[in-house]
Design a protein around this motif. Structure first.
Motif, PDB file in Angstrom:
ATOM      1  N   VAL A   1       0.835  -1.204   0.000  1.00 43.40           N
ATOM      2  CA  VAL A   1       0.000   0.000   0.000  1.00 43.40           C
ATOM      3  C   VAL A   1       0.871   1.255   0.000  1.00 43.40           C
ATOM      4  CG1 VAL A   1      -1.645   1.347   1.366  1.00 43.40           C
ATOM      5  CG2 VAL A   1      -1.988  -1.102   1.077  1.00 43.40           C
ATOM      6  N   LEU A   2       1.937   1.238   0.814  1.00 40.82           N
ATOM      7  CA  LEU A   2       2.850   2.378   0.847  1.00 40.82           C
ATOM      8  C   LEU A   2       3.456   2.632  -0.533  1.00 40.82           C
ATOM      9  CD1 LEU A   2       4.506   4.506   2.405  1.00 40.82           C
ATOM     10  CD2 LEU A   2       6.172   2.706   2.912  1.00 40.82           C
ATOM     11  N   LEU A   3       3.885   1.567  -1.192  1.00 36.72           N
ATOM     12  CA  LEU A   3       4.493   1.716  -2.522  1.00 36.72           C
ATOM     13  C   LEU A   3       3.468   2.192  -3.554  1.00 36.72           C
ATOM     14  CD1 LEU A   3       6.681  -1.501  -2.461  1.00 36.72           C
ATOM     15  CD2 LEU A   3       7.557   0.835  -2.663  1.00 36.72           C
ATOM     16  N   LEU A   4       2.249   1.693  -3.472  1.00 36.92           N
ATOM     17  CA  LEU A   4       1.202   2.120  -4.412  1.00 36.92           C
ATOM     18  C   LEU A   4       0.868   3.595  -4.244  1.00 36.92           C
ATOM     19  CD1 LEU A   4      -1.219  -0.947  -4.290  1.00 36.92           C
ATOM     20  CD2 LEU A   4       0.172  -0.206  -6.238  1.00 36.92           C
ATOM     21  N   LEU A   5       1.038   4.111  -3.025  1.00 39.72           N
ATOM     22  CA  LEU A   5       0.770   5.525  -2.777  1.00 39.72           C
ATOM     23  C   LEU A   5       1.926   6.420  -3.225  1.00 39.72           C
ATOM     24  CD1 LEU A   5      -0.840   5.342   0.784  1.00 39.72           C
ATOM     25  CD2 LEU A   5      -2.005   5.802  -1.380  1.00 39.72           C
ATOM     26  N   VAL A   6       3.160   5.906  -3.108  1.00 39.55           N
ATOM     27  CA  VAL A   6       4.337   6.753  -3.321  1.00 39.55           C
ATOM     28  C   VAL A   6       4.899   6.643  -4.735  1.00 39.55           C
ATOM     29  CG1 VAL A   6       6.725   7.153  -2.613  1.00 39.55           C
ATOM     30  CG2 VAL A   6       4.953   6.747  -0.890  1.00 39.55           C
ATOM     31  N   VAL A   7       5.067   5.425  -5.248  1.00 37.15           N
ATOM     32  CA  VAL A   7       5.773   5.234  -6.523  1.00 37.15           C
ATOM     33  C   VAL A   7       5.119   5.998  -7.679  1.00 37.15           C
ATOM     34  CG1 VAL A   7       6.471   3.526  -8.257  1.00 37.15           C
ATOM     35  CG2 VAL A   7       6.789   3.035  -5.824  1.00 37.15           C
ATOM     36  N   PRO A   8       3.783   5.946  -7.843  1.00 37.90           N
ATOM     37  CA  PRO A   8       3.180   6.699  -8.955  1.00 37.90           C
ATOM     38  C   PRO A   8       3.365   8.210  -8.838  1.00 37.90           C
ATOM     39  CG  PRO A   8       1.670   5.022  -8.165  1.00 37.90           C
ATOM     40  CD  PRO A   8       2.770   5.117  -7.155  1.00 37.90           C
TER      41      PRO A   8
ATOM     42  N   ALA B   1      10.798  -1.572  -9.282  1.00 35.21           N
ATOM     43  CA  ALA B   1      11.131  -2.982  -9.085  1.00 35.21           C
ATOM     44  C   ALA B   1      10.629  -3.462  -7.727  1.00 35.21           C
ATOM     45  CB  ALA B   1      12.645  -3.178  -9.193  1.00 35.21           C
ATOM     46  N   THR B   2      10.762  -2.619  -6.696  1.00 32.81           N
ATOM     47  CA  THR B   2      10.284  -2.983  -5.368  1.00 32.81           C
ATOM     48  C   THR B   2       8.767  -3.128  -5.354  1.00 32.81           C
ATOM     49  OG1 THR B   2      12.140  -1.750  -4.406  1.00 32.81           O
ATOM     50  CG2 THR B   2      10.337  -2.333  -2.932  1.00 32.81           C
TER      51      THR B   2
ATOM     52  N   ARG C   1      -7.323 -13.333  13.606  1.00 34.44           N
ATOM     53  CA  ARG C   1      -7.581 -11.960  14.046  1.00 34.44           C
ATOM     54  C   ARG C   1      -6.243 -11.251  14.179  1.00 34.44           C
ATOM     55  NH1 ARG C   1     -11.654 -11.446  18.965  1.00 34.44           N
ATOM     56  NH2 ARG C   1     -11.345  -9.281  18.298  1.00 34.44           N
ATOM     57  N   LEU C   2      -6.118 -10.107  13.515  1.00 36.92           N
ATOM     58  CA  LEU C   2      -4.877  -9.359  13.533  1.00 36.92           C
ATOM     59  C   LEU C   2      -4.844  -8.417  14.731  1.00 36.92           C
ATOM     60  CD1 LEU C   2      -4.605  -8.444   9.743  1.00 36.92           C
ATOM     61  CD2 LEU C   2      -3.391 -10.258  10.958  1.00 36.92           C
ATOM     62  N   PRO C   3      -3.704  -8.327  15.423  1.00 33.38           N
ATOM     63  CA  PRO C   3      -3.591  -7.414  16.564  1.00 33.38           C
ATOM     64  C   PRO C   3      -3.640  -5.963  16.115  1.00 33.38           C
ATOM     65  CG  PRO C   3      -1.463  -8.408  16.062  1.00 33.38           C
ATOM     66  CD  PRO C   3      -2.474  -9.111  15.212  1.00 33.38           C
ATOM     67  N   ALA C   4      -3.952  -5.076  17.044  1.00 30.99           N
ATOM     68  CA  ALA C   4      -4.156  -3.662  16.703  1.00 30.99           C
ATOM     69  C   ALA C   4      -2.892  -2.814  16.810  1.00 30.99           C
ATOM     70  CB  ALA C   4      -5.241  -3.066  17.611  1.00 30.99           C
ATOM     71  N   GLU C   5      -1.789  -3.353  17.361  1.00 32.56           N
ATOM     72  CA  GLU C   5      -0.576  -2.548  17.529  1.00 32.56           C
ATOM     73  C   GLU C   5       0.069  -2.222  16.179  1.00 32.56           C
ATOM     74  OE1 GLU C   5      -0.728  -5.289  21.158  1.00 32.56           O
ATOM     75  OE2 GLU C   5      -1.325  -5.287  19.051  1.00 32.56           O
ATOM     76  N   PRO C   6       0.120  -0.950  15.787  1.00 29.46           N
ATOM     77  CA  PRO C   6       0.698  -0.579  14.486  1.00 29.46           C
ATOM     78  C   PRO C   6       2.165  -0.960  14.353  1.00 29.46           C
ATOM     79  CG  PRO C   6      -0.568   1.246  15.413  1.00 29.46           C
ATOM     80  CD  PRO C   6      -0.428   0.222  16.497  1.00 29.46           C
ATOM     81  N   LEU C   7       2.919  -0.945  15.451  1.00 27.57           N
ATOM     82  CA  LEU C   7       4.355  -1.224  15.395  1.00 27.57           C
ATOM     83  C   LEU C   7       4.646  -2.593  14.815  1.00 27.57           C
ATOM     84  CD1 LEU C   7       7.210  -0.262  16.153  1.00 27.57           C
ATOM     85  CD2 LEU C   7       6.900  -1.357  18.388  1.00 27.57           C
ATOM     86  N   LEU C   8       3.752  -3.547  15.035  1.00 27.91           N
ATOM     87  CA  LEU C   8       3.983  -4.913  14.563  1.00 27.91           C
ATOM     88  C   LEU C   8       3.977  -5.009  13.037  1.00 27.91           C
ATOM     89  CD1 LEU C   8       1.778  -6.921  17.109  1.00 27.91           C
ATOM     90  CD2 LEU C   8       4.277  -6.689  17.084  1.00 27.91           C
ATOM     91  N   TYR C   9       3.380  -4.028  12.382  1.00 29.03           N
ATOM     92  CA  TYR C   9       3.262  -4.080  10.921  1.00 29.03           C
ATOM     93  C   TYR C   9       4.366  -3.284  10.213  1.00 29.03           C
ATOM     94  CZ  TYR C   9      -1.292  -5.853  12.264  1.00 29.03           C
ATOM     95  OH  TYR C   9      -2.291  -6.586  12.845  1.00 29.03           O
ATOM     96  N   LEU C  10       5.320  -2.755  10.980  1.00 29.64           N
ATOM     97  CA  LEU C  10       6.417  -2.012  10.370  1.00 29.64           C
ATOM     98  C   LEU C  10       7.358  -2.910   9.578  1.00 29.64           C
ATOM     99  CD1 LEU C  10       7.451   0.602  13.092  1.00 29.64           C
ATOM    100  CD2 LEU C  10       6.247   0.990  10.932  1.00 29.64           C
ATOM    101  N   ALA C  11       7.228  -4.226   9.756  1.00 30.03           N
ATOM    102  CA  ALA C  11       8.078  -5.147   8.993  1.00 30.03           C
ATOM    103  C   ALA C  11       7.911  -4.918   7.491  1.00 30.03           C
ATOM    104  CB  ALA C  11       7.752  -6.597   9.353  1.00 30.03           C
ATOM    105  N   GLY C  12       6.692  -4.626   7.067  1.00 32.95           N
ATOM    106  CA  GLY C  12       6.468  -4.375   5.639  1.00 32.95           C
ATOM    107  C   GLY C  12       7.170  -3.125   5.164  1.00 32.95           C
ATOM    108  N   VAL C  13       7.182  -2.072   5.994  1.00 33.86           N
ATOM    109  CA  VAL C  13       7.880  -0.829   5.639  1.00 33.86           C
ATOM    110  C   VAL C  13       9.383  -1.070   5.573  1.00 33.86           C
ATOM    111  CG1 VAL C  13       8.278   1.561   6.316  1.00 33.86           C
ATOM    112  CG2 VAL C  13       6.036   0.512   6.711  1.00 33.86           C
TER     113      VAL C  13
END
Length: 317
Positions: free
Chosen positions: A49-56, A196-197, A225-237
């Motif tokens: 999602v981050l790449l789709l928002l930024v790359v274009p 490429a990324t 069920r996915l946890p609500a802590e945003p920090l856990l999803y920074l792996a994708g960034v």
């Protein structure tokens, strides 16, 4: 090592540190979710999602996507050149299937072994953008030393593992080498690492979603069920940055040397993370593994052994 070689090697080491942090976050997320593949898909979607928002929005991003599309139409890029994300998905699948049976230490050594051998082969047949590189004694010794380093670093976790068939983790390691080579090739065509990324993340997310879909249809999985802590999803960034660095560095270093530098960074990152984790202290074996890894890296990055073969120089963008 020449001055020009220091920067990409340093970047590869930093990318390895990022991989260590990414693995820790994905591991925690997988533990919370109870499904490693679903957890990794969640973090991958965040990066996508981050790449789709930024790359274009980036001129280099739009130009790179056009160049890749034109290269596919002209036949300069084949469909399998775009499949680096599938290799990343294979690594995740291998992790989810094998770690529980063989343990983290055995899995890591098997992956590093597969990555080292895969890097030698990928460089030999010029699959990546760095040109054809001979399998010299020094390069082979560097790959073997890298495997030894990880084996030493994980010495304390080997107890009771016994003799185990680790074909899948070895294949996963080889897939990582192929992924780096393919992403590097896309980066050269696009003239920027970001398109490429984006392709890599899109293919990886699609592959992981496909695996989960097959599992759901077959009745092998239950809703999560996915946890609500945003920090856990920074792996994708973090993964976005790691793949972008790999796309650039592989072109200058070759797949094998990039892999060695990345392993060195992963060991360093693991030491730092363990130092700040209550109840976990880096062992002497871990420090010994780091030293051996950097010695292997110094051997494999010597200018005498890094030059591509005549007639197979790296492609310049």
């Amino acid at each position: 090592m020449t001055g020009r070689g220091v920067v990409p090697v340093a970047g590869a080491v930093i990318a390895g540190v990022g991989l260590a942090v990414q693995a820790r976050l994905n591991g925690e997320l997988g533990s919370r979710v109870g499904d490693g593949i679903a957890a990794t898909l969640a973090s991958t979607v965040v990066g996508l999602v981050l790449l789709l928002l930024v790359v274009p929005l980036l001129p280099a991003g739009r130009r790179g996507l056009r160049l890749m599309r034109a290269a596919v139409r002209a036949g300069d890029l084949r469909w399998w050149h775009l499949a680096g994300g599938v290799c990343g998905a294979l690594f995740v699948a291998g992790q989810g299937i094998s770690v529980g049976a063989v343990g983290v230490a055995v899995f890591t050594v098997a992956v590093v072994g597969g990555s080292a051998v895969g890097g030698l082969v990928v460089d030999r047949f010029a699959i990546g953008p760095g040109g054809r590189r001979r399998i010299t004694v020094a390069r082979a010794a560097g790959a073997v030393a890298c495997v030894v380093a990880v084996a030493v670093a994980g010495h304390g976790a080997w107890g009771g593992s016994g003799t185990v068939v680790v074909v899948l983790p070895v294949l996963a390691g080889a897939a990582v080498a192929v992924q780096s080579a393919l992403n590097g090739r896309l980066g050269v065509i696009a003239g920027s690492p970001w398109p490429a990324t984006l392709v890599n993340f899109a293919v990886a997310a699609t592959s992981l979603a496909g695996v989960l879909t097959v599992r759901a249809v077959s009745g092998w999985s239950s809703p999560v069920r996915l946890p609500a802590e945003p920090l856990l999803y920074l792996a994708g960034v973090i993964g976005v940055g790691v793949i972008a660095v790999a796309t650039i560095a592989v072109r200058h270093l070759g797949v094998l040397v990039f892999g060695l530098a990345s392993v060195a960074g992963q060991l360093l990152g693991a030491v730092v993370l363990d130092a700040f984790t209550p109840g976990r202290e880096p062992s002497v074996a871990t420090f010994a593994g780091i030293v051996i890894t950097f010695l292997a890296l110094a051997l494999a990055t010597h200018p005498r052994f890094r030059r591509p073969e005549p007639g197979h120089a790296p492609t310049e963008s």
